[in-house]
Design a protein around this motif. Sequence first.
Motif, mmCIF file in Angstrom:
data_model
loop_
_atom_site.group_PDB
_atom_site.id
_atom_site.type_symbol
_atom_site.label_atom_id
_atom_site.label_comp_id
_atom_site.label_asym_id
_atom_site.label_seq_id
_atom_site.Cartn_x
_atom_site.Cartn_y
_atom_site.Cartn_z
ATOM 1 N N TYR A 45 0.846 -1.184 0.000
ATOM 2 C CA TYR A 45 0.000 0.000 0.000
ATOM 3 C C TYR A 45 0.884 1.237 0.000
ATOM 4 O O TYR A 45 2.115 1.122 0.052
ATOM 5 C CB TYR A 45 -0.963 -0.028 1.198
ATOM 6 C CG TYR A 45 -2.138 0.904 1.009
ATOM 7 C CD1 TYR A 45 -2.914 0.824 -0.149
ATOM 8 C CD2 TYR A 45 -2.439 1.864 1.960
ATOM 9 C CE1 TYR A 45 -3.974 1.688 -0.344
ATOM 10 C CE2 TYR A 45 -3.505 2.726 1.775
ATOM 11 C CZ TYR A 45 -4.270 2.635 0.613
ATOM 12 O OH TYR A 45 -5.319 3.496 0.417
ATOM 13 N N ILE A 46 0.279 2.392 -0.037
ATOM 14 C CA ILE A 46 1.070 3.621 -0.239
ATOM 15 C C ILE A 46 2.110 3.876 0.845
ATOM 16 O O ILE A 46 3.078 4.575 0.624
ATOM 17 C CB ILE A 46 0.172 4.879 -0.375
ATOM 18 C CG1 ILE A 46 -0.861 4.893 0.734
ATOM 19 C CG2 ILE A 46 -0.504 4.923 -1.731
ATOM 20 C CD1 ILE A 46 -1.650 6.193 0.786
ATOM 21 N N TYR A 47 1.901 3.304 2.031
ATOM 22 C CA TYR A 47 2.875 3.573 3.092
ATOM 23 C C TYR A 47 4.079 2.638 3.040
ATOM 24 O O TYR A 47 5.030 2.812 3.780
ATOM 25 C CB TYR A 47 2.211 3.484 4.477
ATOM 26 C CG TYR A 47 1.272 2.323 4.638
ATOM 27 C CD1 TYR A 47 1.736 1.009 4.666
ATOM 28 C CD2 TYR A 47 -0.108 2.530 4.749
ATOM 29 C CE1 TYR A 47 0.872 -0.050 4.808
ATOM 30 C CE2 TYR A 47 -0.980 1.478 4.884
ATOM 31 C CZ TYR A 47 -0.484 0.179 4.918
ATOM 32 O OH TYR A 47 -1.342 -0.864 5.039
ATOM 33 N N ASN A 48 4.063 1.622 2.188
ATOM 34 C CA ASN A 48 5.220 0.716 2.119
ATOM 35 C C ASN A 48 6.376 1.381 1.389
ATOM 36 O O ASN A 48 6.180 2.100 0.405
ATOM 37 C CB ASN A 48 4.840 -0.588 1.413
ATOM 38 C CG ASN A 48 3.986 -1.489 2.281
ATOM 39 O OD1 ASN A 48 2.825 -1.752 1.967
ATOM 40 N ND2 ASN A 48 4.539 -1.922 3.399
ATOM 41 N N THR A 49 7.592 1.137 1.903
ATOM 42 C CA THR A 49 8.776 1.750 1.304
ATOM 43 C C THR A 49 9.532 0.741 0.450
ATOM 44 O O THR A 49 9.292 -0.460 0.547
ATOM 45 C CB THR A 49 9.733 2.261 2.395
ATOM 46 O OG1 THR A 49 10.199 1.109 3.129
ATOM 47 C CG2 THR A 49 9.037 3.219 3.344
ATOM 48 N N GLU A 50 10.472 1.279 -0.346
ATOM 49 C CA GLU A 50 11.296 0.422 -1.194
ATOM 50 C C GLU A 50 12.126 -0.538 -0.327
ATOM 51 O O GLU A 50 12.323 -1.691 -0.669
ATOM 52 C CB GLU A 50 12.220 1.302 -2.032
ATOM 53 C CG GLU A 50 12.563 0.713 -3.371
ATOM 54 C CD GLU A 50 13.276 1.728 -4.246
ATOM 55 O OE1 GLU A 50 14.415 1.438 -4.610
ATOM 56 O OE2 GLU A 50 12.699 2.796 -4.525
ATOM 57 N N GLN A 51 12.610 -0.012 0.796
ATOM 58 C CA GLN A 51 13.413 -0.840 1.705
ATOM 59 C C GLN A 51 12.613 -2.034 2.205
ATOM 60 O O GLN A 51 13.148 -3.119 2.388
ATOM 61 C CB GLN A 51 13.888 -0.024 2.924
ATOM 62 C CG GLN A 51 15.100 0.845 2.660
ATOM 63 C CD GLN A 51 14.707 2.180 2.036
ATOM 64 O OE1 GLN A 51 13.538 2.420 1.737
ATOM 65 N NE2 GLN A 51 15.682 3.035 1.839
ATOM 66 N N ALA A 84 23.015 -14.040 2.053
ATOM 67 C CA ALA A 84 22.230 -13.093 1.275
ATOM 68 C C ALA A 84 22.689 -11.678 1.615
ATOM 69 O O ALA A 84 22.944 -11.364 2.769
ATOM 70 C CB ALA A 84 20.761 -13.264 1.600
ATOM 71 N N SER A 85 22.808 -10.859 0.607
ATOM 72 C CA SER A 85 23.279 -9.502 0.852
ATOM 73 C C SER A 85 22.229 -8.732 1.641
ATOM 74 O O SER A 85 21.030 -8.917 1.464
ATOM 75 C CB SER A 85 23.554 -8.798 -0.473
ATOM 76 O OG SER A 85 22.410 -8.887 -1.284
ATOM 77 N N GLU A 86 22.701 -7.927 2.504
ATOM 78 C CA GLU A 86 21.796 -7.153 3.354
ATOM 79 C C GLU A 86 21.271 -5.955 2.564
ATOM 80 O O GLU A 86 22.040 -5.043 2.235
ATOM 81 C CB GLU A 86 22.576 -6.694 4.592
ATOM 82 C CG GLU A 86 21.741 -5.998 5.649
ATOM 83 C CD GLU A 86 20.704 -6.920 6.257
ATOM 84 O OE1 GLU A 86 19.515 -6.572 6.183
ATOM 85 O OE2 GLU A 86 21.084 -7.973 6.776
ATOM 86 N N PRO A 87 20.001 -5.949 2.239
ATOM 87 C CA PRO A 87 19.495 -4.914 1.335
ATOM 88 C C PRO A 87 19.626 -3.498 1.898
ATOM 89 O O PRO A 87 19.934 -2.578 1.161
ATOM 90 C CB PRO A 87 18.033 -5.287 1.139
ATOM 91 C CG PRO A 87 17.733 -6.347 2.118
ATOM 92 C CD PRO A 87 19.004 -6.899 2.645
ATOM 93 N N SER A 88 19.453 -3.338 3.207
ATOM 94 C CA SER A 88 19.474 -1.985 3.753
ATOM 95 C C SER A 88 20.874 -1.363 3.605
ATOM 96 O O SER A 88 21.009 -0.183 3.313
ATOM 97 C CB SER A 88 19.044 -2.000 5.218
ATOM 98 O OG SER A 88 19.875 -2.872 5.947
ATOM 99 N N LYS A 89 21.923 -2.227 3.788
ATOM 100 C CA LYS A 89 23.285 -1.715 3.652
ATOM 101 C C LYS A 89 23.549 -1.257 2.218
ATOM 102 O O LYS A 89 24.166 -0.226 1.994
ATOM 103 C CB LYS A 89 24.296 -2.805 4.019
ATOM 104 C CG LYS A 89 24.517 -2.908 5.515
ATOM 105 C CD LYS A 89 25.510 -4.001 5.823
ATOM 106 C CE LYS A 89 25.465 -4.370 7.289
ATOM 107 N NZ LYS A 89 26.022 -5.687 7.546
#
Lengths: 94, 149
Positions: A45-51, A84-89
């Motif tokens: 939904y609109i509040y979800n972020t790419e992260q 697995a690569s850490e997406p936030s980093k």
Amino acid sequence: MGSIHPHDLGTVLDEDGIAVRAGHHCCQPLMRRFGISGTTRASFYIYNTEQEVDKLAHSLERAKTLFDACAPGTFKVQESPKPASEPSKKTQKK
Amino acid sequence: MEIPDELYREVILDHYRSPRHHGKMEKPDVLEWGKNPLCGDELELYLTVNGDKITDLKFDGKGCSISQASASMMTEAVVGKSLAQVKAIVSDFKGMMMEGKPADALPDDLEDAKSLEGVQKYPVRIKCALLSWNTLLEALKKLESRKAA
């Protein structure tokens, strides 16, 4: 996601703080029609972020590593899973 | 972001990927069905009973890793046991799952089943772990009512 049962997948995602709906979704006739015991459904939904999307993808990979080789009767020795690569980093580096 | 080790312990995944006593039986003494309509888990339980003993049992069905592994562990725990012993084993297991009794207090027959202790923390999954055990109790009831008749 291969043969991972929706409730197993839901629990792994839950551990990572991701809320999904798993199971019949109150549509047993539809599930019977598809010949499956259920599905796992992620909604945005609109509040979800790419992260958060990255986090979901990362968590799905983790579930796959955990369960992929585990479907009854199809066990095969798995190569040591690549971390697995850490997406936030990744996002921070940009 | 750690794997829920406590829930998906290696022993659980091992029973899931290579379930013990899995399959159907041609001529069982008792056949009982178990179903969990909420999650769609289904189980068929076949029993061969000789006198007072469960000499063989098999299960077939579909479900999540917890329900399948739990069924597999149950078959190992009760095969070769008398009906009274089986009831005691089931009661011990349910005591751990439903009343939070410590896994360490369980008898050796339930060695593998102790690994399901972590499921307690996931209330929606407890019924997955209990499906096969409740189906076994129903099968015993069926057997007893037949004997009484």
